[in-house]
Design a protein around this motif. Sequence first.
Motif, PDB file in Angstrom:
ATOM      1  N   ASN A  78      -6.924  -0.950  -9.280  1.00 38.86           N
ATOM      2  CA  ASN A  78      -8.084  -1.392 -10.180  1.00 38.86           C
ATOM      3  C   ASN A  78      -9.066  -1.779  -9.503  1.00 38.86           C
ATOM      4  OD1 ASN A  78      -8.887  -2.222 -12.733  1.00 38.86           O
ATOM      5  ND2 ASN A  78      -8.921  -4.101 -12.025  1.00 38.86           N
ATOM      6  N   ASN A  79     -10.449  -1.580  -9.687  1.00 42.57           N
ATOM      7  CA  ASN A  79     -11.582  -1.851  -8.960  1.00 42.57           C
ATOM      8  C   ASN A  79     -12.689  -2.347  -9.880  1.00 42.57           C
ATOM      9  OD1 ASN A  79     -13.054  -1.532  -6.475  1.00 42.57           O
ATOM     10  ND2 ASN A  79     -14.083  -0.111  -7.532  1.00 42.57           N
ATOM     11  N   SER A  80     -12.133  -2.958 -11.245  1.00 42.64           N
ATOM     12  CA  SER A  80     -13.256  -3.113 -11.945  1.00 42.64           C
ATOM     13  C   SER A  80     -14.239  -4.401 -11.630  1.00 42.64           C
ATOM     14  CB  SER A  80     -12.455  -3.639 -13.422  1.00 42.64           C
ATOM     15  OG  SER A  80     -11.505  -4.684 -13.307  1.00 42.64           O
ATOM     16  N   GLU A  81     -13.545  -5.317 -10.688  1.00 42.70           N
ATOM     17  CA  GLU A  81     -14.416  -6.680 -10.451  1.00 42.70           C
ATOM     18  C   GLU A  81     -15.149  -6.172  -9.152  1.00 42.70           C
ATOM     19  OE1 GLU A  81     -13.851  -8.612 -12.805  1.00 42.70           O
ATOM     20  OE2 GLU A  81     -12.696  -7.060 -13.418  1.00 42.70           O
ATOM     21  N   CYS A  82     -14.814  -5.361  -8.253  1.00 41.11           N
ATOM     22  CA  CYS A  82     -15.745  -4.923  -7.170  1.00 41.11           C
ATOM     23  C   CYS A  82     -16.761  -4.059  -7.573  1.00 41.11           C
ATOM     24  CB  CYS A  82     -14.810  -4.089  -6.014  1.00 41.11           C
ATOM     25  SG  CYS A  82     -13.904  -5.102  -4.900  1.00 41.11           S
ATOM     26  N   ALA A  83     -16.355  -3.122  -8.652  1.00 41.90           N
ATOM     27  CA  ALA A  83     -17.492  -2.227  -9.121  1.00 41.90           C
ATOM     28  C   ALA A  83     -18.676  -3.177  -9.737  1.00 41.90           C
ATOM     29  CB  ALA A  83     -16.694  -1.370 -10.035  1.00 41.90           C
ATOM     30  N   LYS A  84     -18.253  -4.413 -10.050  1.00 45.98           N
ATOM     31  CA  LYS A  84     -19.275  -5.071 -10.778  1.00 45.98           C
ATOM     32  C   LYS A  84     -20.481  -5.521  -9.653  1.00 45.98           C
ATOM     33  CE  LYS A  84     -16.717  -6.982 -14.300  1.00 45.98           C
ATOM     34  NZ  LYS A  84     -15.770  -8.028 -14.893  1.00 45.98           N
ATOM     35  N   LEU A  85     -19.816  -5.461  -8.344  1.00 38.38           N
ATOM     36  CA  LEU A  85     -20.971  -5.611  -7.117  1.00 38.38           C
ATOM     37  C   LEU A  85     -21.041  -4.416  -6.309  1.00 38.38           C
ATOM     38  CD1 LEU A  85     -18.931  -8.805  -6.056  1.00 38.38           C
ATOM     39  CD2 LEU A  85     -20.973  -8.794  -7.397  1.00 38.38           C
ATOM     40  N   ASP A  86     -20.837  -3.273  -7.094  1.00 37.22           N
ATOM     41  CA  ASP A  86     -21.371  -1.962  -6.393  1.00 37.22           C
ATOM     42  C   ASP A  86     -20.399  -1.814  -5.215  1.00 37.22           C
ATOM     43  OD1 ASP A  86     -23.437  -1.738  -8.183  1.00 37.22           O
ATOM     44  OD2 ASP A  86     -24.662  -3.088  -6.912  1.00 37.22           O
ATOM     45  N   GLY A  87     -19.108  -2.317  -5.069  1.00 37.04           N
ATOM     46  CA  GLY A  87     -18.167  -2.029  -4.262  1.00 37.04           C
ATOM     47  C   GLY A  87     -17.048  -1.007  -4.693  1.00 37.04           C
ATOM     48  N   GLY A  88     -16.550  -0.372  -3.550  1.00 38.32           N
ATOM     49  CA  GLY A  88     -15.417   0.563  -3.836  1.00 38.32           C
ATOM     50  C   GLY A  88     -14.340   0.358  -2.870  1.00 38.32           C
ATOM     51  N   MET A  89     -13.383   1.465  -2.656  1.00 34.93           N
ATOM     52  CA  MET A  89     -12.310   1.362  -2.017  1.00 34.93           C
ATOM     53  C   MET A  89     -12.816   1.273  -0.167  1.00 34.93           C
ATOM     54  SD  MET A  89      -9.529   1.425  -3.699  1.00 34.93           S
ATOM     55  CE  MET A  89     -10.138   0.580  -4.857  1.00 34.93           C
ATOM     56  N   SER A  90     -13.680   1.792   0.223  1.00 26.66           N
ATOM     57  CA  SER A  90     -13.985   2.076   1.541  1.00 26.66           C
ATOM     58  C   SER A  90     -14.652   0.605   1.946  1.00 26.66           C
ATOM     59  CB  SER A  90     -14.859   3.064   2.106  1.00 26.66           C
ATOM     60  OG  SER A  90     -16.522   2.755   1.712  1.00 26.66           O
ATOM     61  N   CYS A  91     -15.284  -0.148   1.125  1.00 26.83           N
ATOM     62  CA  CYS A  91     -16.266  -1.304   1.482  1.00 26.83           C
ATOM     63  C   CYS A  91     -14.995  -2.594   1.920  1.00 26.83           C
ATOM     64  CB  CYS A  91     -16.892  -1.676   0.413  1.00 26.83           C
ATOM     65  SG  CYS A  91     -17.234  -0.666  -0.733  1.00 26.83           S
ATOM     66  N   LEU A  92     -13.924  -2.298   1.289  1.00 29.90           N
ATOM     67  CA  LEU A  92     -13.078  -3.473   1.438  1.00 29.90           C
ATOM     68  C   LEU A  92     -12.107  -3.443   2.817  1.00 29.90           C
ATOM     69  CD1 LEU A  92     -11.471  -3.487  -2.339  1.00 29.90           C
ATOM     70  CD2 LEU A  92     -12.838  -5.089  -1.330  1.00 29.90           C
ATOM     71  N   SER A  93     -12.397  -2.688   3.816  1.00 29.51           N
ATOM     72  CA  SER A  93     -11.778  -2.594   5.089  1.00 29.51           C
ATOM     73  C   SER A  93     -12.310  -1.945   6.146  1.00 29.51           C
ATOM     74  CB  SER A  93     -10.540  -1.966   4.884  1.00 29.51           C
ATOM     75  OG  SER A  93     -10.427  -0.711   4.509  1.00 29.51           O
ATOM     76  N   LEU A  94     -12.102  -2.188   7.133  1.00 26.77           N
ATOM     77  CA  LEU A  94     -12.467  -1.533   8.708  1.00 26.77           C
ATOM     78  C   LEU A  94     -11.036  -0.900   8.720  1.00 26.77           C
ATOM     79  CD1 LEU A  94     -14.517  -4.311  10.271  1.00 26.77           C
ATOM     80  CD2 LEU A  94     -15.230  -2.046   9.470  1.00 26.77           C
ATOM     81  N   ARG A  95     -11.160   0.327   9.123  1.00 28.49           N
ATOM     82  CA  ARG A  95      -9.834   1.171   9.471  1.00 28.49           C
ATOM     83  C   ARG A  95     -10.028   1.723  10.866  1.00 28.49           C
ATOM     84  NH1 ARG A  95     -12.369   1.317   4.948  1.00 28.49           N
ATOM     85  NH2 ARG A  95     -13.450   3.301   5.346  1.00 28.49           N
ATOM     86  N   PHE A  96      -8.907   1.467  11.653  1.00 22.35           N
ATOM     87  CA  PHE A  96      -8.925   2.068  13.006  1.00 22.35           C
ATOM     88  C   PHE A  96      -7.485   2.107  13.635  1.00 22.35           C
ATOM     89  CE2 PHE A  96      -8.279  -1.954  14.853  1.00 22.35           C
ATOM     90  CZ  PHE A  96      -8.525  -2.681  13.610  1.00 22.35           C
ATOM     91  N   SER A  97      -7.566   2.738  14.918  1.00 20.17           N
ATOM     92  CA  SER A  97      -6.408   2.902  15.472  1.00 20.17           C
ATOM     93  C   SER A  97      -6.567   2.056  16.811  1.00 20.17           C
ATOM     94  CB  SER A  97      -5.976   4.324  15.949  1.00 20.17           C
ATOM     95  OG  SER A  97      -5.436   5.267  14.844  1.00 20.17           O
ATOM     96  N   ALA A  98      -5.356   1.371  17.186  1.00 16.34           N
ATOM     97  CA  ALA A  98      -5.468   0.372  18.270  1.00 16.34           C
ATOM     98  C   ALA A  98      -4.168   0.549  19.208  1.00 16.34           C
ATOM     99  CB  ALA A  98      -5.680  -1.025  17.902  1.00 16.34           C
TER     100      ALA A  98
END
Length: 262
Positions: free
Chosen positions: A242-262
């Motif tokens: 569910n993304n209803s609340e982030c969508a109110k702030l123009d946010g989606g799935m990618s915005c919520l994390s930094l993704r990487f290999s370490a």
Amino acid sequence: MSDPSYSFTHAITRRPGSSIIDGLRATDTGTPDLQQMLRDHADYVATLIEAGAKVTELPPLEGFPDAVFVEDTALCLRQGAILMRPGAATRAGEVAEIAPALRAIYGEVLELKGPGFVEGGDILTTSREVLVGLSERTDPAGVDELAALLAVWGYTLRVVETPPGVLHFKTDCSLLDADTILSTKRLAASGCFADYTVIHTADGEEACANLIRYNDLILMPAGFPITAKRLIDAGYSVREINNSECAKLDGGMSCLSLRFSA
Ligand code: CIR
């Protein structure tokens, strides 16, 4: 086949704080509900873990209402991380807050010094190149500085346009695999993905274009059944969040994390 542009071991997220109700938005479609957002965020983190991520969850930053959208503060690559310069003035201070977490992981953390601006939401990394969309938040001077840093690490940066009225380049597209992009029709019409296979979001479902591929899973916003079916039919393993609340702030799935290999 595994590919560095979507094969990861780690992720960084930041829990939303109560100041999230003051987050930036292009159009006011209602106040985000913090409790719902916390549930959605927990679901998002659990799904990253299911996908194989070791997740560092940073605490809320009440002084920065948009701090949950950590993606905009840095670009994470195999060789190191680059701290961004957000074009939104109220978000500039988020960079210093994410830097210690990145320095704890990466041997090399570079930074954009300005005068230009780049937000991570405007950067799409594929296995061949780094696409950067000019937008209200990302300007040519910022892109030039980023290109110079990336060249040292051997990356080719290609400048592309973000459609008018769209917050970030990646608001309208996502990487599905080494050769395949999910894109809105309005963005793909620019021709920027001519060398890729493109799956279009369904008409009226443009708001699900921002999703992430993390190892074998696709994390996508819930409620976009035609596009979800297209992805499932194409062989992807989809988890809806569910993304209803982030969508109110123009946010989606990618915005919520930094993704990487370490
Ligand atoms: C902002 O306007 O900066 C936030 N409300 C949303 C940021 C979304 N981030 C992203 O797409 N990478």
